[in-house]
Design an enzyme around this catalytic site. Structure first.
Site, PDB file in Angstrom:
ATOM      1  N   ASP A 127     -13.136 -22.017  23.893  1.00 24.50           N
ATOM      2  CA  ASP A 127     -12.955 -20.571  23.840  1.00 24.50           C
ATOM      3  C   ASP A 127     -11.480 -20.203  23.935  1.00 24.50           C
ATOM      4  OD1 ASP A 127     -15.563 -19.848  23.533  1.00 24.50           O
ATOM      5  OD2 ASP A 127     -15.896 -19.265  25.619  1.00 24.50           O
ATOM      6  N   LYS A 182     -13.188 -16.363  21.257  1.00 24.52           N
ATOM      7  CA  LYS A 182     -13.604 -14.964  21.121  1.00 24.52           C
ATOM      8  C   LYS A 182     -12.678 -14.107  21.972  1.00 24.52           C
ATOM      9  CE  LYS A 182     -18.485 -15.341  19.963  1.00 24.52           C
ATOM     10  NZ  LYS A 182     -18.366 -14.475  18.793  1.00 24.52           N
ATOM     11  N   MET A 191     -14.197  -7.233  30.710  1.00 22.17           N
ATOM     12  CA  MET A 191     -13.943  -6.749  29.346  1.00 22.17           C
ATOM     13  C   MET A 191     -13.691  -5.248  29.307  1.00 22.17           C
ATOM     14  SD  MET A 191     -16.800  -9.136  27.440  1.00 22.17           S
ATOM     15  CE  MET A 191     -17.946  -9.128  28.825  1.00 22.17           C
TER      16      MET A 191
END
Length: 247
Positions: free
Chosen positions: A34, A55, A163
């Site tokens: 990742d 991502k 996030m």
């Protein structure tokens, strides 16, 4: 037919991974990594083939169905594939989708936990997420829905939002709408667990002021009891911290 090890890389610093994770990396034939997994970890698997499937929010990313298909194909071609995920695989790591792909293909797997960003943020700032007598519950939340909307709730004494870095103003409004008092303490921590960690203190009402400070950096937002600084009788030494105030 090989097997897959889902490994939690932790929040970024290479020395925060577990001994089991380091052993598996050393044995890996292929590592699917990742974007948030620290580059220093490559030194633990110098002979493996590294494939970037990173991502990042609002950036070009590898589609999840492509990752699942690649994971199955690599496991069919190699003895050990490590799927290296930032933080902990089970916390907002889309682990369920990748496990489903392996299950349908009949591929064996194991899961190695890692230090999630919420725990790294609590450690870096010396702010325990639970406090005896008044901080009895913690909720780990994603601030963003699949459609890109910001959502908040009030279900625990301490809530940690992942996030959220690029939408702190919207998160502030959602927290107020969910019933959090405007004066509730908030701690915003970007790149928790890394040498360049940044932390700033706010209230729910003025959280939006943190947007510029943490722009472009993975950020978690701690709301409620766990955001309060310790009321210590002597100064608490906090390493690897550059602290900023709201404003």
């Amino acid at each position: 037919m090989g097997r897959v090890a889902f490994v939690g890389a932790g929040p970024g610093a290479a020395d925060l991974i577990t001994l089991r994770a380091a052993r598996l990396l050393a044995q890996a034939d292929v590592v699917l990594v990742d974007a948030l997994a620290g580059g220093e970890l490559r030194e633990l698997a110098p002979d493996a083939r590294w494939i970037d499937v990173g991502k990042r929010g609002f950036r070009a990313s590898t589609a999840q169905d492509v990752i699942c298909a690649l994971l199955v194909r690599m496991a069919r071609e190699h003895a050990l594939v490590v799927r290296l995920k930032g933080g902990d695989p089970s916390v907002f790591g889309r682990l369920d989708e990748e496990l489903g792909a392996l299950h349908r293909a009949g591929i064996d797997f194991e899961i190695v936990p890692g230090v999630s960003a919420a725990l790294a943020a609590a450690a870096d700032t010396a702010r325990p997420l639970t406090r005896r007598g008044r901080g009895r519950s913690v909720a780990l939340c994603t601030a963003m829905t699949r459609e890109g909307h910001v959502r908040a709730a009030r279900n625990a004494d301490t809530e940690v939002y992942y996030m959220a870095g690029c939408r702190l103003g919207a998160l502030s409004r959602e927290l107020l709408a969910a019933g959090w008092p405007a004066s509730t303490p908030v701690s915003a921590v970007s790149r928790a667990g890394c040498a360049d960690m940044v932390q700033s203190d706010h209230s729910v009402a003025d959280l939006g002021r943190a947007a510029l400070l943490h722009a472009g950096r993975p950020c978690v937002v701690v709301v409620g009891v766990g955001a309060e600084p310790l009321q210590a009788s002597r100064p608490v030494a906090i390493r690897r911290q550059r602290t900023a105030t709201a404003g």
